[in-house]
Write a protein that holds these residues in place. Sequence first.
Motif, PDB file in Angstrom:
ATOM      1  N   ARG A  35     -13.897 -38.398   0.809  1.00  0.00           N
ATOM      2  CA  ARG A  35     -12.602 -38.886   0.386  1.00  0.00           C
ATOM      3  C   ARG A  35     -11.516 -38.189   1.183  1.00  0.00           C
ATOM      4  O   ARG A  35     -11.637 -37.025   1.515  1.00  0.00           O
ATOM      5  N   CYS A  36     -10.420 -38.888   1.511  1.00  0.00           N
ATOM      6  CA  CYS A  36      -9.311 -38.153   2.120  1.00  0.00           C
ATOM      7  C   CYS A  36      -8.444 -37.627   0.987  1.00  0.00           C
ATOM      8  O   CYS A  36      -8.088 -38.348   0.068  1.00  0.00           O
ATOM      9  N   GLU A  37      -8.165 -36.339   1.069  1.00  0.00           N
ATOM     10  CA  GLU A  37      -7.473 -35.672  -0.030  1.00  0.00           C
ATOM     11  C   GLU A  37      -6.061 -36.217  -0.208  1.00  0.00           C
ATOM     12  O   GLU A  37      -5.567 -36.368  -1.318  1.00  0.00           O
ATOM     13  N   ALA A  38      -5.419 -36.556   0.919  1.00  0.00           N
ATOM     14  CA  ALA A  38      -4.022 -36.970   0.831  1.00  0.00           C
ATOM     15  C   ALA A  38      -3.869 -38.333   0.174  1.00  0.00           C
ATOM     16  O   ALA A  38      -2.847 -38.620  -0.428  1.00  0.00           O
ATOM     17  N   HIS A  39      -4.903 -39.215   0.305  1.00  0.00           N
ATOM     18  CA  HIS A  39      -4.738 -40.577  -0.207  1.00  0.00           C
ATOM     19  C   HIS A  39      -5.731 -40.936  -1.295  1.00  0.00           C
ATOM     20  O   HIS A  39      -5.612 -41.985  -1.916  1.00  0.00           O
ATOM     21  N   GLY A  40      -6.726 -40.099  -1.525  1.00  0.00           N
ATOM     22  CA  GLY A  40      -7.614 -40.270  -2.667  1.00  0.00           C
ATOM     23  C   GLY A  40      -8.592 -41.418  -2.552  1.00  0.00           C
ATOM     24  O   GLY A  40      -9.157 -41.840  -3.553  1.00  0.00           O
ATOM     25  N   VAL A  58     -12.108 -45.977   5.225  1.00  0.00           N
ATOM     26  CA  VAL A  58     -11.409 -47.253   5.044  1.00  0.00           C
ATOM     27  C   VAL A  58      -9.914 -47.024   4.866  1.00  0.00           C
ATOM     28  O   VAL A  58      -9.152 -47.968   4.669  1.00  0.00           O
ATOM     29  N   CYS A  59      -9.476 -45.760   4.953  1.00  0.00           N
ATOM     30  CA  CYS A  59      -8.067 -45.453   4.705  1.00  0.00           C
ATOM     31  C   CYS A  59      -7.229 -45.840   5.922  1.00  0.00           C
ATOM     32  O   CYS A  59      -7.407 -45.299   7.003  1.00  0.00           O
ATOM     33  N   THR A  60      -6.316 -46.796   5.735  1.00  0.00           N
ATOM     34  CA  THR A  60      -5.505 -47.252   6.876  1.00  0.00           C
ATOM     35  C   THR A  60      -4.483 -46.214   7.295  1.00  0.00           C
ATOM     36  O   THR A  60      -3.994 -46.238   8.414  1.00  0.00           O
ATOM     37  N   ARG A  61      -4.136 -45.292   6.382  1.00  0.00           N
ATOM     38  CA  ARG A  61      -3.159 -44.273   6.762  1.00  0.00           C
ATOM     39  C   ARG A  61      -3.823 -43.200   7.619  1.00  0.00           C
ATOM     40  O   ARG A  61      -3.187 -42.581   8.450  1.00  0.00           O
ATOM     41  N   CYS A  62      -5.132 -42.990   7.410  1.00  0.00           N
ATOM     42  CA  CYS A  62      -5.855 -42.044   8.260  1.00  0.00           C
ATOM     43  C   CYS A  62      -6.384 -42.734   9.520  1.00  0.00           C
ATOM     44  O   CYS A  62      -6.595 -42.093  10.541  1.00  0.00           O
ATOM     45  N   ASN A  63      -6.647 -44.039   9.439  1.00  0.00           N
ATOM     46  CA  ASN A  63      -7.158 -44.797  10.592  1.00  0.00           C
ATOM     47  C   ASN A  63      -6.248 -45.999  10.840  1.00  0.00           C
ATOM     48  O   ASN A  63      -6.570 -47.128  10.441  1.00  0.00           O
TER      49      ASN A  63
HETATM   50 ZN   LIG Z   1      -6.055 -41.077   4.163  1.00  0.00          ZN
END
Ligand SMILES: [Zn+2]
Length: 539
Positions: A103-108, A113-118
């Motif tokens: 899980r990304c900690e910043a977006h949970g 699949v996190c578009t803010r990380c990718n």
């Molecule tokens: Zn993220």
Amino acid sequence: MIRKRCVTSGFVLVFLAATSGPRPCGAQSPANHTTDAAKDQLAQRDPNRPWCGGHGVYEDECSICHPELKERKSPHPGGDARGDQRGALPASPDASAAAAVERCEAHGIAKDVCTRCNPALVESFKKAGDWCAGHGVPESQCTKCNAALRERIATEFIDTFAGLPRSQRPPSPACANDGTKVRLVSEDIGKRTGLTFSEVARQPLTHFVTCNAEVAYDGNRFAHLSSPVPGVVREARVDLGTSVTQGNVLAVIDSPELAAAKADLLQAISSVALHTRSFERESKLEKTGLSPMRDVQEIEYKLSEATIAESRAAQRLRLLGLSEEEVRRVGESGETSSLLSLTAPFAGEVVERSAVIGEAVETSRMLFSVADTARMWAMLDWTEPRVRLRVGMPVLLQVEGFEGESFTGRITWVSTKLEPRTRTLKARAEFENPDGILKANMFGRTSVQVRDNESALVLPKDAVQWDGCCNVVFVREDDSTFELRRVRLGPAPGNIFEVRDGVREGEQVVVVGSFLLKTEVLKGEIGAGCCPVDFNKKK
Ligand SMILES: [Zn+2]
Ligand SMILES: [Zn+2]
Ligand SMILES: [Zn+2]
Ligand SMILES: [Zn+2]
């Protein structure tokens, strides 16, 4: 979206929901490892099947949201390879499904699949029609529009960080307040409410960490003295508390063993002299052919034996406490006195005495302790494993009974291991003690000055509020507009916090009044009584 509301508190606010896109997350974006095939899959998924945006699988395959799926023996019949692998995870007693997905900690949500990380994934989500333009994230990942997702992320977040003190918790990815803008209907209100501001600035960060300590003698200036030879105490020249200088005689020991050792040395010396003379004589005779070579060799052998005996006897006297000079004098003068002087190894004070005149003593019997109390040690029990203690750090010491006075010293040693019972780290600090106030075994408190950061971003503690899930501050945009920001905090020395994420240098945050602003934001959030604001009404 604009929420207008008036409240009866005399504090009139207009709330504007954040209209700008979310700020990039503070976490480092990992390398984009998502393959084109995965992107295609995201784009080509079945629009009629519910999609779990948090974990990047169809809802009916998500074993994290639906743990009962784990009990299935075979993978979901409709699931493709990727879905099976990431969603319907096999039930396993020691690996929970949640731990299997990173899980990304910043977006949970699931990291890959996190578009803010990718950011490269954005187009695929848009193509699939899964996009919330208002918040700049896929609709299936939008915590502002999707209450169920927000609740699930919030619960996961609380489970993960509930053990930490509030000030150490990271911002919640499910926070509904982040980016909320608060606008006062007039700048006047800000002035009348007495809002004050503080600029986010950089400064070296030091703070004090306290721990218990016990005073001890300086181990390099402390000595237990015992007689180096068995004997009888003939004289004891000093008492408890006597100040001594280096070489002062503390006691005189009468030792037959010393007398015997001296006699041994004298005998060895005369034996060496005797054999030296006969060796010289025999050597001359051998050269003239009057003496056989064998005799010379025999005498040479005896001479070397005598030399060894002499150095052994001298060594024995040194072990008994005689200096090189004293040993030489014994050889020259031929004295065989049995009296031995016990002397102070350095200047200090006699702090222990058990010597009794006339008593027979063994070498293991401690007769005096001498300590130089002009400098003392404090042994620290360091209980802050997160703060690194280093040699050279400044330390303040206060001891029981002298609360008004404090001693300044430095850390001179830090242990390399924890104490097995107490789990504390032992360390040592040195203090000058000219007035003799510090006594061995005194209990005290030390404050160690820790410098964690040469140039840390800091803001006043009073600027930070708790919105129920995050530490937040209000950043001033103008005299009547303030943006709520979630912040990640560092150490809190005195009345400031180090702030590691959420605000930038030079921004201004509300100090006095931040609690009121927070209260108003939370009222808005729970939908307390709203009414249109009368902009013409003078308050
Ligand atoms: Zn993220
Ligand atoms: Zn899910
Ligand atoms: Zn949205
Ligand atoms: Zn929050």
